[in-house]
Design a protein around this motif. Sequence first.
Motif, PDB file in Angstrom:
ATOM      1  N   VAL A 180      -2.156  -1.575   6.929  1.00 50.63           N
ATOM      2  CA  VAL A 180      -2.958  -0.630   6.813  1.00 50.63           C
ATOM      3  C   VAL A 180      -2.079   0.609   6.828  1.00 50.63           C
ATOM      4  O   VAL A 180      -0.934   0.772   7.509  1.00 50.63           O
ATOM      5  N   ILE A 181      -2.613   1.671   6.006  1.00 50.86           N
ATOM      6  CA  ILE A 181      -1.675   3.154   6.374  1.00 50.86           C
ATOM      7  C   ILE A 181      -2.479   4.341   6.402  1.00 50.86           C
ATOM      8  O   ILE A 181      -3.813   3.918   5.796  1.00 50.86           O
ATOM      9  N   TYR A 182      -2.066   5.279   7.091  1.00 52.60           N
ATOM     10  CA  TYR A 182      -2.963   6.270   7.530  1.00 52.60           C
ATOM     11  C   TYR A 182      -2.481   7.375   6.804  1.00 52.60           C
ATOM     12  O   TYR A 182      -1.211   7.883   6.753  1.00 52.60           O
ATOM     13  N   LEU A 202       0.896  -1.166   0.087  1.00 58.12           N
ATOM     14  CA  LEU A 202       0.045   0.114  -0.143  1.00 58.12           C
ATOM     15  C   LEU A 202       0.954   1.269   0.002  1.00 58.12           C
ATOM     16  O   LEU A 202       1.661   1.213   0.802  1.00 58.12           O
ATOM     17  N   HIS A 203       0.369   2.141  -0.844  1.00 58.04           N
ATOM     18  CA  HIS A 203       1.223   3.685  -0.921  1.00 58.04           C
ATOM     19  C   HIS A 203       0.245   4.513  -1.385  1.00 58.04           C
ATOM     20  O   HIS A 203      -0.866   4.386  -2.300  1.00 58.04           O
ATOM     21  N   TRP A 204       0.334   5.651  -1.069  1.00 53.88           N
ATOM     22  CA  TRP A 204      -0.610   6.814  -1.247  1.00 53.88           C
ATOM     23  C   TRP A 204      -0.495   7.242  -2.585  1.00 53.88           C
ATOM     24  O   TRP A 204       0.493   7.769  -3.096  1.00 53.88           O
ATOM     25  N   TRP A 257     -13.130  15.766   1.318  1.00 57.74           N
ATOM     26  CA  TRP A 257     -11.825  15.428   1.042  1.00 57.74           C
ATOM     27  C   TRP A 257     -11.798  13.982   0.547  1.00 57.74           C
ATOM     28  O   TRP A 257     -12.752  13.210   0.953  1.00 57.74           O
ATOM     29  N   GLU A 258     -10.535  13.831  -0.176  1.00 60.06           N
ATOM     30  CA  GLU A 258     -10.578  12.433  -0.895  1.00 60.06           C
ATOM     31  C   GLU A 258      -9.009  11.921  -0.720  1.00 60.06           C
ATOM     32  O   GLU A 258      -8.058  12.793  -0.777  1.00 60.06           O
ATOM     33  N   CYS A 259      -9.027  10.696  -0.466  1.00 54.52           N
ATOM     34  CA  CYS A 259      -7.608  10.045  -0.465  1.00 54.52           C
ATOM     35  C   CYS A 259      -7.796   8.762  -1.348  1.00 54.52           C
ATOM     36  O   CYS A 259      -8.820   8.239  -1.318  1.00 54.52           O
ATOM     37  N   ARG A 260      -6.648   8.522  -1.890  1.00 51.13           N
ATOM     38  CA  ARG A 260      -6.660   7.153  -2.919  1.00 51.13           C
ATOM     39  C   ARG A 260      -5.503   6.554  -2.563  1.00 51.13           C
ATOM     40  O   ARG A 260      -4.154   7.114  -2.723  1.00 51.13           O
ATOM     41  N   ALA A 261      -5.194   5.224  -2.369  1.00 48.20           N
ATOM     42  CA  ALA A 261      -4.066   4.378  -2.338  1.00 48.20           C
ATOM     43  C   ALA A 261      -3.940   3.503  -3.319  1.00 48.20           C
ATOM     44  O   ALA A 261      -5.089   3.036  -4.009  1.00 48.20           O
ATOM     45  N   ASN A 262      -2.724   3.045  -3.797  1.00 48.11           N
ATOM     46  CA  ASN A 262      -2.582   1.935  -4.726  1.00 48.11           C
ATOM     47  C   ASN A 262      -1.995   0.593  -3.807  1.00 48.11           C
ATOM     48  O   ASN A 262      -1.295   0.965  -2.883  1.00 48.11           O
ATOM     49  N   GLY A 263      -2.466  -0.357  -4.299  1.00 46.19           N
ATOM     50  CA  GLY A 263      -2.068  -1.474  -3.638  1.00 46.19           C
ATOM     51  C   GLY A 263      -2.736  -2.714  -4.358  1.00 46.19           C
ATOM     52  O   GLY A 263      -3.705  -2.623  -4.717  1.00 46.19           O
ATOM     53  N   ASN A 264      -2.293  -4.021  -3.985  1.00 46.01           N
ATOM     54  CA  ASN A 264      -2.642  -5.033  -4.716  1.00 46.01           C
ATOM     55  C   ASN A 264      -2.838  -6.238  -3.490  1.00 46.01           C
ATOM     56  O   ASN A 264      -1.661  -6.627  -3.013  1.00 46.01           O
ATOM     57  N   PRO A 265      -3.850  -6.725  -2.876  1.00 44.19           N
ATOM     58  CA  PRO A 265      -5.167  -6.427  -3.533  1.00 44.19           C
ATOM     59  C   PRO A 265      -5.518  -4.911  -3.208  1.00 44.19           C
ATOM     60  O   PRO A 265      -4.955  -4.301  -2.629  1.00 44.19           O
ATOM     61  N   ARG A 266      -6.916  -4.635  -4.169  1.00 44.49           N
ATOM     62  CA  ARG A 266      -7.390  -3.186  -3.994  1.00 44.49           C
ATOM     63  C   ARG A 266      -7.595  -3.043  -2.394  1.00 44.49           C
ATOM     64  O   ARG A 266      -8.433  -3.735  -1.901  1.00 44.49           O
ATOM     65  N   PRO A 267      -7.142  -1.743  -1.959  1.00 45.38           N
ATOM     66  CA  PRO A 267      -7.514  -1.358  -0.626  1.00 45.38           C
ATOM     67  C   PRO A 267      -9.080  -1.141  -0.377  1.00 45.38           C
ATOM     68  O   PRO A 267      -9.556  -0.604  -1.313  1.00 45.38           O
ATOM     69  N   ALA A 282      -6.416   3.277   4.661  1.00 48.69           N
ATOM     70  CA  ALA A 282      -6.535   2.430   3.495  1.00 48.69           C
ATOM     71  C   ALA A 282      -5.959   0.986   3.999  1.00 48.69           C
ATOM     72  O   ALA A 282      -4.705   1.119   4.533  1.00 48.69           O
ATOM     73  N   MET A 283      -6.732   0.190   3.563  1.00 44.11           N
ATOM     74  CA  MET A 283      -6.319  -1.079   4.277  1.00 44.11           C
ATOM     75  C   MET A 283      -6.327  -2.475   3.250  1.00 44.11           C
ATOM     76  O   MET A 283      -7.573  -2.258   2.515  1.00 44.11           O
ATOM     77  N   ASN A 284      -5.663  -3.242   3.294  1.00 49.34           N
ATOM     78  CA  ASN A 284      -5.891  -4.772   2.634  1.00 49.34           C
ATOM     79  C   ASN A 284      -5.320  -5.738   3.511  1.00 49.34           C
ATOM     80  O   ASN A 284      -4.995  -5.554   4.837  1.00 49.34           O
TER      81      ASN A 284
END
Length: 459
Positions: free
Chosen positions: A398-400, A322-324, A341-351, A392-394
């Motif tokens: 988790v990242i904050y 996971l990373h922002w 407010w909007e946040c979006r993270a990339n990661g696999n699996p999708r968070p 964001a979590m999978n």
Amino acid sequence: MKMLLPWELLILLSLKDCLAERNIRHGPVFTQEPSDSVFPLNSEDNKVFINCKAKGNPTPHYRWKFNDQDIDIDMDSNYNLVEGNLLIKRPQASQHGGMYQCIASNAIGTIVSREAKVQFAFLQPFSSKPRNAVLVREGQAVVLLCSPPPHFGEIKYSWIFNGQPGFLVRDKRRFVSQRTGNLYIAKVEASDVGNYTCVVRNVMTNATVFSSPSTVVLRSDAVMGEYEPKIEVQFGENIHVAKGSSVKLECFALGNPVPSISWRRADGSPLPGKIKINHSNGVLEIPYFRPEDAGLYECIAENARGRNVARGQLIFDNVEHLHWAQTLRDAHMAIEASLQWECRANGNPRPSYKWLRNGELITTEDRVRVEEGRLFITNINVMDAGMYQCAAMNQHGVIYASAELKVVASPPDFSRNPVKKSTLIQQGGEAIMECRPHASPRASYSWRRGGDFLKNTKR
């Protein structure tokens, strides 16, 4: 008056900026968060530090959670707070291994850190209970079980024969599994009679323990005849391997004559050039795993009586940590305004996402709406001020992302845009007088001429 040199002026300006920054009130921001850790339990000082540090004005204060429960520092003598760091004294694997989370707060608001998994490497002694003797015919195979004691952390296995210095030499006839610790002798010879001791070493703590001896006794009633290979040590049918990691496949067969071991890829393509195969051919290692290394691998055991094959699929596990891609920025909002407010993270699996305000979960209700990585607040009031976090979590973590919402509330103030005291106009012309006070929420307006209120009319 003395003129300042340019460098002296720069120093004064820098000091002025630093002092101004110190006086600006802002919520906590983590500069160091706890991370997943494995600690050795046999360290000399027998203490463990879990790091946490945040900046803020006023200076933040801290508390910690363990397995989602608040730690009472005052009541539990095993814990101490050293600035923001958590000190664990006399840790025990069963009591203190688990998930830790740091919470930083000041008058502005509260933020929570990532959860850190804390584990302890240890190795308990073997049971002193004697082991049963193993009776075997010459030419027969034998498997001696290590049955390691409770432990955590990377373990290395070896065996000692008849108390001799040095470990038993592994070759095409004798194999020690680093997964189970068991000793395999493909075909027993008269020289194998004696006592065998399993040796277990914890790599992190360097602690070493020895089992009770297992005695191999040769039966004299018969000699084992020849038989085809039986693959006793196999790797899994489906093995997921992360990018860049190392994978080891174990394969060893029992048989008479002693089987030979070879490796190949089932599709006929050559083995990766970087592979390492140990001297007995019983272990194939692929370092720095890449997508092209994936596929079906085969271990072939052969002797004069026949052959046997073990297969396993190596699957490239395309895990993206996971990373922002889009994070949060502090917001200064007027009363009755709306915020998105909007946040979006990339990661696999999708968070997936959740939102927190001052460390507490936000749910959709009244003026607040949560839609995955978006947060909407309408008709803002002063009670909405504080610290907000998007998580964001999978399955891998988790990242904050954190931001502060400042709600600006002020009465009408004309100091920035004062109304002109006099305006000169021609007779019969038009006059425009601006009224633009700074106010939050937005001010309502009225005009008076003399003592009478003016209406919105033309004459």
